[in-house]
Write an enzyme that holds these catalytic residues in place. Sequence first.
Site, PDB file in Angstrom:
ATOM      1  CE  LYS A  14     -44.212 -16.605  10.766  1.00  0.00           C
ATOM      2  NZ  LYS A  14     -44.035 -17.225  12.099  1.00  0.00           N
ATOM      3  CE1 TYR A  54     -40.261 -20.966  10.799  1.00  0.00           C
ATOM      4  CE2 TYR A  54     -42.131 -21.685   9.483  1.00  0.00           C
ATOM      5  CZ  TYR A  54     -41.441 -20.682  10.142  1.00  0.00           C
ATOM      6  OH  TYR A  54     -41.936 -19.401  10.160  1.00  0.00           O
ATOM      7  CG  PHE A  62     -43.457 -24.780  18.370  1.00  0.00           C
ATOM      8  CD1 PHE A  62     -42.936 -24.388  17.149  1.00  0.00           C
ATOM      9  CD2 PHE A  62     -42.699 -24.563  19.520  1.00  0.00           C
ATOM     10  CE1 PHE A  62     -41.683 -23.800  17.056  1.00  0.00           C
ATOM     11  CE2 PHE A  62     -41.443 -23.978  19.447  1.00  0.00           C
ATOM     12  CZ  PHE A  62     -40.931 -23.595  18.208  1.00  0.00           C
ATOM     13  NE  ARG A  90     -34.091 -11.373  15.181  1.00  0.00           N
ATOM     14  CZ  ARG A  90     -34.765 -12.516  15.206  1.00  0.00           C
ATOM     15  NH1 ARG A  90     -35.238 -13.038  14.088  1.00  0.00           N
ATOM     16  NH2 ARG A  90     -34.964 -13.154  16.330  1.00  0.00           N
ATOM     17  CB  THR A  96     -41.117 -14.918  18.796  1.00  0.00           C
ATOM     18  OG1 THR A  96     -39.778 -14.774  18.325  1.00  0.00           O
ATOM     19  CG2 THR A  96     -41.777 -16.086  18.097  1.00  0.00           C
ATOM     20  NE  ARG A 107     -43.220 -11.861  14.788  1.00  0.00           N
ATOM     21  CZ  ARG A 107     -41.983 -12.350  14.760  1.00  0.00           C
ATOM     22  NH1 ARG A 107     -41.070 -11.891  15.610  1.00  0.00           N
ATOM     23  NH2 ARG A 107     -41.663 -13.286  13.900  1.00  0.00           N
ATOM     24  CG  ASN A 117     -45.179 -15.014  14.778  1.00  0.00           C
ATOM     25  OD1 ASN A 117     -45.362 -15.508  13.670  1.00  0.00           O
ATOM     26  ND2 ASN A 117     -44.044 -15.153  15.437  1.00  0.00           N
ATOM     27  CG  HIS A 120     -39.585 -16.196   9.286  1.00  0.00           C
ATOM     28  ND1 HIS A 120     -39.122 -16.875  10.384  1.00  0.00           N
ATOM     29  CD2 HIS A 120     -38.559 -16.140   8.406  1.00  0.00           C
ATOM     30  CE1 HIS A 120     -37.858 -17.240  10.159  1.00  0.00           C
ATOM     31  NE2 HIS A 120     -37.499 -16.800   8.970  1.00  0.00           N
ATOM     32  CD  GLU A 131     -34.677 -18.137   7.532  1.00  0.00           C
ATOM     33  OE1 GLU A 131     -34.769 -18.722   8.619  1.00  0.00           O
ATOM     34  OE2 GLU A 131     -35.036 -16.949   7.369  1.00  0.00           O
TER      35      GLU A 131
END
Length: 143
Positions: A14, A54, A62, A90, A96, A107, A117, A120, A131
């Site tokens: 990100k 998203y 948010f 993950r 998250t 993270r 964070n 993704h 995605e």
Amino acid sequence: MQQQGMQRTLSIIKPDGVRKKVIGEVVRRFESAGIRIAAMKMLHLSKREAEGFYAVHRERPFFGSLTDFMSSGPIVVMVLEGENVIARNRELMGATDPKKADAGTIRASMADNIEHNIVHGSDAPETAATEIRYFFSELEIVS
Ligand code: CMP
């Protein structure tokens, strides 16, 4: 991707990760874990493109802030390939919310908060397929 148990997943570094100059460190963690980078590019999403990515979260409080953030600077998008890679990515990312992420995860080590964070990762095979298609054509994914 013939082998049994082989999967693909979408990973995004990100804008906070790019700003913090941890692209190399995140990629190193994937490669050290035996995950193959099958595609990679840098791009700067428009607000509209971030909203499209998203879209499942559009009702969340948010959503506006998340899509502002995701369009605030360049990102790096990758297709990761490997055995059980959706769950393994993950695990490497951690929860998250970095406050809840296990020590040593991406993270926990690098992220400031639940929105900023760093990374993704797709959460299931169906979302991974959707995605990946959002960012890559089949020709851009190297087998
Ligand atoms: P990501 O895995 O990219 O999927 C959706 C993103 O929304 C998530 O990571 C966070 O960055 C963000 N997010 C999830 N929950 C919250 C929240 N409560 N407040 C702000 N952002 C959130």
